[in-house]
Design a protein around this motif. Structure first.
Motif, PDB file in Angstrom:
ATOM      1  N   PHE A 133       9.564  -7.343  -0.667  1.00  0.00           N
ATOM      2  CA  PHE A 133       8.196  -6.927  -0.389  1.00  0.00           C
ATOM      3  C   PHE A 133       7.663  -7.558   0.899  1.00  0.00           C
ATOM      4  CE2 PHE A 133       6.187  -3.926  -3.188  1.00  0.00           C
ATOM      5  CZ  PHE A 133       7.107  -3.801  -4.222  1.00  0.00           C
ATOM      6  N   PHE A 136       8.633  -5.080   3.281  1.00  0.00           N
ATOM      7  CA  PHE A 136       7.790  -3.876   3.164  1.00  0.00           C
ATOM      8  C   PHE A 136       6.423  -4.080   3.826  1.00  0.00           C
ATOM      9  CE2 PHE A 136      10.012  -2.574  -1.058  1.00  0.00           C
ATOM     10  CZ  PHE A 136      11.076  -2.065  -0.335  1.00  0.00           C
ATOM     11  N   VAL A 139       5.693  -3.025   7.491  1.00  0.00           N
ATOM     12  CA  VAL A 139       5.839  -1.633   7.937  1.00  0.00           C
ATOM     13  C   VAL A 139       4.739  -0.775   7.330  1.00  0.00           C
ATOM     14  CG1 VAL A 139       7.389   0.363   7.948  1.00  0.00           C
ATOM     15  CG2 VAL A 139       8.322  -1.937   8.043  1.00  0.00           C
ATOM     16  N   ILE A 160      10.335  13.959  -1.353  1.00  0.00           N
ATOM     17  CA  ILE A 160      10.973  12.764  -0.792  1.00  0.00           C
ATOM     18  C   ILE A 160      10.859  11.707  -1.880  1.00  0.00           C
ATOM     19  CG2 ILE A 160      10.908  10.990   0.994  1.00  0.00           C
ATOM     20  CD1 ILE A 160       9.186  12.969   2.646  1.00  0.00           C
ATOM     21  N   ILE A 162      11.042   7.939  -3.375  1.00  0.00           N
ATOM     22  CA  ILE A 162      10.635   6.688  -2.736  1.00  0.00           C
ATOM     23  C   ILE A 162      11.835   5.876  -2.254  1.00  0.00           C
ATOM     24  CG2 ILE A 162       9.395   4.511  -3.095  1.00  0.00           C
ATOM     25  CD1 ILE A 162       7.619   6.983  -2.763  1.00  0.00           C
TER      26      ILE A 162
ATOM     27  N   VAL B 139      10.226   8.385  -8.455  1.00  0.00           N
ATOM     28  CA  VAL B 139       8.893   8.762  -7.984  1.00  0.00           C
ATOM     29  C   VAL B 139       8.991   9.394  -6.599  1.00  0.00           C
ATOM     30  CG1 VAL B 139       6.596   7.872  -7.407  1.00  0.00           C
ATOM     31  CG2 VAL B 139       7.908   6.837  -9.251  1.00  0.00           C
ATOM     32  N   THR B 140       8.188  10.408  -6.390  1.00  0.00           N
ATOM     33  CA  THR B 140       8.196  11.047  -5.075  1.00  0.00           C
ATOM     34  C   THR B 140       7.056  10.514  -4.207  1.00  0.00           C
ATOM     35  OG1 THR B 140       6.730  12.840  -5.749  1.00  0.00           O
ATOM     36  CG2 THR B 140       9.102  13.182  -6.046  1.00  0.00           C
ATOM     37  N   HIS B 141       7.276  10.672  -2.922  1.00  0.00           N
ATOM     38  CA  HIS B 141       6.276  10.306  -1.929  1.00  0.00           C
ATOM     39  C   HIS B 141       4.970  11.051  -2.181  1.00  0.00           C
ATOM     40  CE1 HIS B 141       4.509  11.216   2.141  1.00  0.00           C
ATOM     41  NE2 HIS B 141       4.483   9.898   2.146  1.00  0.00           N
ATOM     42  N   LEU B 144       2.825   9.509  -4.894  1.00  0.00           N
ATOM     43  CA  LEU B 144       2.136   8.268  -4.517  1.00  0.00           C
ATOM     44  C   LEU B 144       0.939   8.523  -3.606  1.00  0.00           C
ATOM     45  CD1 LEU B 144       4.628   5.339  -3.857  1.00  0.00           C
ATOM     46  CD2 LEU B 144       3.249   5.815  -5.865  1.00  0.00           C
ATOM     47  N   ILE B 145       1.148   9.361  -2.601  1.00  0.00           N
ATOM     48  CA  ILE B 145       0.038   9.539  -1.669  1.00  0.00           C
ATOM     49  C   ILE B 145      -1.038  10.475  -2.206  1.00  0.00           C
ATOM     50  CG2 ILE B 145       1.312   8.905   0.435  1.00  0.00           C
ATOM     51  CD1 ILE B 145       1.221  11.980   1.067  1.00  0.00           C
ATOM     52  N   ILE B 154      -5.342   7.679   4.900  1.00  0.00           N
ATOM     53  CA  ILE B 154      -4.578   8.532   5.812  1.00  0.00           C
ATOM     54  C   ILE B 154      -5.548   9.334   6.682  1.00  0.00           C
ATOM     55  CG2 ILE B 154      -3.031  10.543   5.940  1.00  0.00           C
ATOM     56  CD1 ILE B 154      -1.637   9.371   3.392  1.00  0.00           C
ATOM     57  N   ASP B 159      -4.202   1.955   8.414  1.00  0.00           N
ATOM     58  CA  ASP B 159      -2.827   1.678   7.997  1.00  0.00           C
ATOM     59  C   ASP B 159      -2.698   1.476   6.491  1.00  0.00           C
ATOM     60  OD1 ASP B 159      -1.584   1.847  10.425  1.00  0.00           O
ATOM     61  OD2 ASP B 159      -1.887  -0.265  10.928  1.00  0.00           O
ATOM     62  N   ILE B 160      -1.644   2.047   5.932  1.00  0.00           N
ATOM     63  CA  ILE B 160      -1.232   1.704   4.567  1.00  0.00           C
ATOM     64  C   ILE B 160       0.097   0.982   4.719  1.00  0.00           C
ATOM     65  CG2 ILE B 160      -0.525   2.575   2.300  1.00  0.00           C
ATOM     66  CD1 ILE B 160      -1.950   5.217   3.061  1.00  0.00           C
ATOM     67  N   TYR B 161       0.142  -0.280   4.338  1.00  0.00           N
ATOM     68  CA  TYR B 161       1.420  -0.975   4.427  1.00  0.00           C
ATOM     69  C   TYR B 161       2.263  -0.611   3.208  1.00  0.00           C
ATOM     70  CZ  TYR B 161       0.145  -3.215   8.678  1.00  0.00           C
ATOM     71  OH  TYR B 161      -0.183  -3.413   9.988  1.00  0.00           O
ATOM     72  N   ILE B 162       3.569  -0.663   3.386  1.00  0.00           N
ATOM     73  CA  ILE B 162       4.475  -0.150   2.369  1.00  0.00           C
ATOM     74  C   ILE B 162       4.350  -0.922   1.054  1.00  0.00           C
ATOM     75  CG2 ILE B 162       6.923   0.226   1.821  1.00  0.00           C
ATOM     76  CD1 ILE B 162       5.675   2.241   3.778  1.00  0.00           C
ATOM     77  N   ASN B 163       4.092  -2.219   1.132  1.00  0.00           N
ATOM     78  CA  ASN B 163       3.872  -2.980  -0.101  1.00  0.00           C
ATOM     79  C   ASN B 163       2.677  -2.420  -0.880  1.00  0.00           C
ATOM     80  OD1 ASN B 163       2.479  -3.985   2.211  1.00  0.00           O
ATOM     81  ND2 ASN B 163       1.849  -5.795   1.066  1.00  0.00           N
ATOM     82  N   LEU B 165       1.583   0.720  -0.699  1.00  0.00           N
ATOM     83  CA  LEU B 165       1.966   2.047  -1.191  1.00  0.00           C
ATOM     84  C   LEU B 165       2.715   1.939  -2.517  1.00  0.00           C
ATOM     85  CD1 LEU B 165       2.032   5.097  -0.195  1.00  0.00           C
ATOM     86  CD2 LEU B 165       4.384   4.640   0.464  1.00  0.00           C
ATOM     87  N   LEU B 166       3.518   0.881  -2.638  1.00  0.00           N
ATOM     88  CA  LEU B 166       4.380   0.750  -3.813  1.00  0.00           C
ATOM     89  C   LEU B 166       3.681   0.065  -4.987  1.00  0.00           C
ATOM     90  CD1 LEU B 166       7.627  -0.343  -1.959  1.00  0.00           C
ATOM     91  CD2 LEU B 166       6.980   1.952  -2.677  1.00  0.00           C
TER      92      LEU B 166
END
Lengths: 406, 406
Positions: A133, A136, A139, A160, A162, B139-141, B144-145, B154, B159-163, B165-166
């Motif tokens: 993390f 993660f 990015v 897509i 994850i 899970v698909t992208h 999540l979004i 968005i 910015d959405i950081y990947i941590n 998002l998850l």
């Protein structure tokens, strides 16, 4: 310098050339990352373009780190796939890894001074989720989905998953772990390898240079080589198959292949191009030349000469191969149709078989047949000395038939 | 059933009510997931709405699993944050966890039959990255979004950081690990908890029911309670502070607060509402009633009575508190101005102080002053028996002044 001359021949682009020149100036052994996904242990001469470039760096003392993506393969790389890929078991991965090494060693120098095998499970199997993390956290979502392939999937509303979205992060961090200076990839890997540069920078490392390589049409003359399209020359193909496959290349691609897949001097290739344009040289002879050069690269000059000889004897002179099967037919009302149906087009309709014949694909004793209902004048089985007919179907299939003597 | 009656009072929505009814019919002890982020160990009575509902379930023998998000807190929850949150150290998290438990125990029954403390580091610190990716793979992208908060980010190009998002995946899988039957959350947590249902289904578990709770205006009468806005009653506030804060609530919100933050019967609240409408009951008396009910809930009837008494004596009867400071002033040409300048508005201009006076904020011996240049008729220091003036500034500041006898 001579290295650049050799490399540029098959380079599409450098990211960046200046960085590479600086790294070379430092006179240190460079680490070249050669990362592979282990789902398909199969290399064609298109892949080998990159290998030959790496080999060139090895000749100057630089080291290829052959990075088996045994961890990444378990999570599924979406590159070039518009749909979601199946995920493999560890066992299958190990088997594939062995086969991959066997194939790679046909091109690369595998002495340990210049070749090292690593696996990305080395770090990912030990990494905690917290550490992951923290990667993660560096990015953003917008950075990841800026990847062309993801954009296309979003536009086409194709899922897509994850794990796929995160793949570039995982592949990118590999470059941190092996401290790569260079990686030589197809342009479809550019995004993932740019993540490598991104993470190396974050971790205060010297950023790797990315070289993307030229991609040439496959045997069909349209798409690039791929296993599923069957339009490739594999580096494990026999010398005979290599030569034969090259002979099926469309004429327009001959000199491209010479530039990208052989060691022929560029001056020679230009001369061939000019001579073909002015009809001094036939495409057939050029292709024989190309076939020899490719066989020579993966086998030897001797085997190249042998295959050339075999090919000319067998196909060019229209001689029947010695081992052409002799098929006995008895009391058949339509032996030609039966022959095709039993041996070539098992699942086709009779209409399709008749169409093949009417298109001139079949010749009997060197006479092309065009009548789709042509009957071979077989003698009946009461005759003692049955005639043998030589049948050629398409360019490569040969049969001899005679009436059964039973 | 009586449980539902109590619960519905503060329920915004059930996902779904039918599932909850079925679970209750099974007569098993239900597991109620109460997950907390440990960045801010601070509960106001708005948070406590959920706790009181859980307490109700505890009264029926069901168990609250107090899930400390010690792992998730290290990776950063983006809920309700349009910008990216800072990440905490493990040490700070542990300290906060202790404080959180202390606060929660003011409402929940913490006997071990109905209360259990878990930490999500229990599973996430042991989980391999491969296992994590097997969760990601489900899970698909686009799923999540689809979360509102991500969509907003968005759209606003934040910015959405990947941590971040998850985060919903991590929080969702917690429900698998503790096999929760129910969770009671604010609607801002609905998306994350729906991921809980999603994963429970994937793992063939009974899906948790989600209850979202009613959110009421804070003390300012507009936004919901929040620490940063200062418009809250904390569950750790003293009885005096609780009572005093309630008295500052806008009149329009009184009955809402009674419904959501007290145990008063809904019939009583309706009567109060009607009586206030018809002016039989003053908002001030209703607020005193509300203050008592809230203090009673977190302290006792006795303390509620005491605070009511104190409040009425101190503020409502306009009596000067016993401990009002006596300030001696000597030879001042303008003692009122000096008093305000020295004690209340140290950094203000004289214009601002005059404005305060002219707005009627000051009274002397119960007479409101409006002349900004009003001079208190202090006797000079040759007089033996100096008069004392009682000064009230605003609603809560009391001073007594007299001419110094030196």
């Amino acid at each position: 310098m001579q290295l650049f001359e050799k490399i540029e021949r098959t380079t599409e682009d450098f990211f960046s050339r200046e960085e590479l020149e600086n790294k070379i100036k430092e006179k240190k052994q460079l680490i070249i990352k050669y990362g592979v996904d282990l789902t398909a242990p199969f290399l064609h001469i298109g892949h080998a373009v990159n290998l030959w470039m790496m080999r060139e760096f090895q000749n100057y003392g630089h080291k290829v780190v052959f990075l088996l993506g045994d961890f990444t393969t378990t999570i599924g790389d979406p590159t070039g796939k518009l749909s979601t890929r199946k995920i493999m078991t560890q066992e299958a991965i190990e088997k594939n890894a062995e086969e991959f090494i066997r194939q790679v060693s046909k091109v690369l120098d595998t002495r340990e001074e210049v070749f090292e095998i690593r696996r990305n499970s080395e770090w990912y199997s030990k990494m905690s989720i917290s550490e992951l993390f923290s990667l993660f956290q560096m990015v953003t979502h917008s950075r990841l989905i800026s990847r062309d392939m993801f954009k296309k999937r979003i536009e086409s509303e194709t899922d897509i998953y994850i794990n796929e979205l995160l793949y570039p992060i995982i592949q990118g961090y590999d470059s941190v772990m092996i401290k790569s200076d260079l990686t030589i990839v197809g342009s479809d890997q550019l995004f993932n390898e740019m993540m490598g540069k991104f993470y190396q920078k974050k971790f205060d490392l010297s950023e790797q240079v990315i070289i993307t390589t030229k991609i040439t049409n496959g045997l069909c003359g349209i798409n690039k080589q791929s296993k599923s399209l069957g339009n490739y020359v594999a580096i494990t193909d026999s010398a005979r198959d290599m030569f034969g496959k090259v002979m099926s290349l469309p004429d327009k691609d001959i000199t491209d292949w010479m530039r990208v897949y052989t060691d022929m001097s560029l001056a020679d290739v230009e001369k061939i191009e000019a001579d073909m344009d002015s009809k001094i040289l036939s495409p057939r002879d050029s292709k024989i030349n190309l076939g020899c050069e490719i066989v020579k690269r993966y086998y030897s000059q001797e085997e190249a000469d042998q295959e050339k000889e075999w090919f000319i004897t067998t196909f060019s002179k229209n001689e029947f191969p010695e081992d052409t099967p002799l098929i006995n037919v008895s009391n058949m009302t339509d032996p030609l149709y039966q022959l095709i149906h039993s041996n070539i087009m098992k699942n086709s309709s009779s209409g399709e078989i008749r169409r093949l014949i009417s298109q001139g694909a079949v010749s009997i004793d060197d006479n092309k047949i065009v009548d789709p209902y042509y009957k071979i004048p077989m003698m009946d089985d009461s005759t003692s000395d049955n005639q043998i007919f030589k049948i050629k179907i398409g360019k490569r299939r040969f049969y001899r038939i005679q009436a059964a003597s039973c």
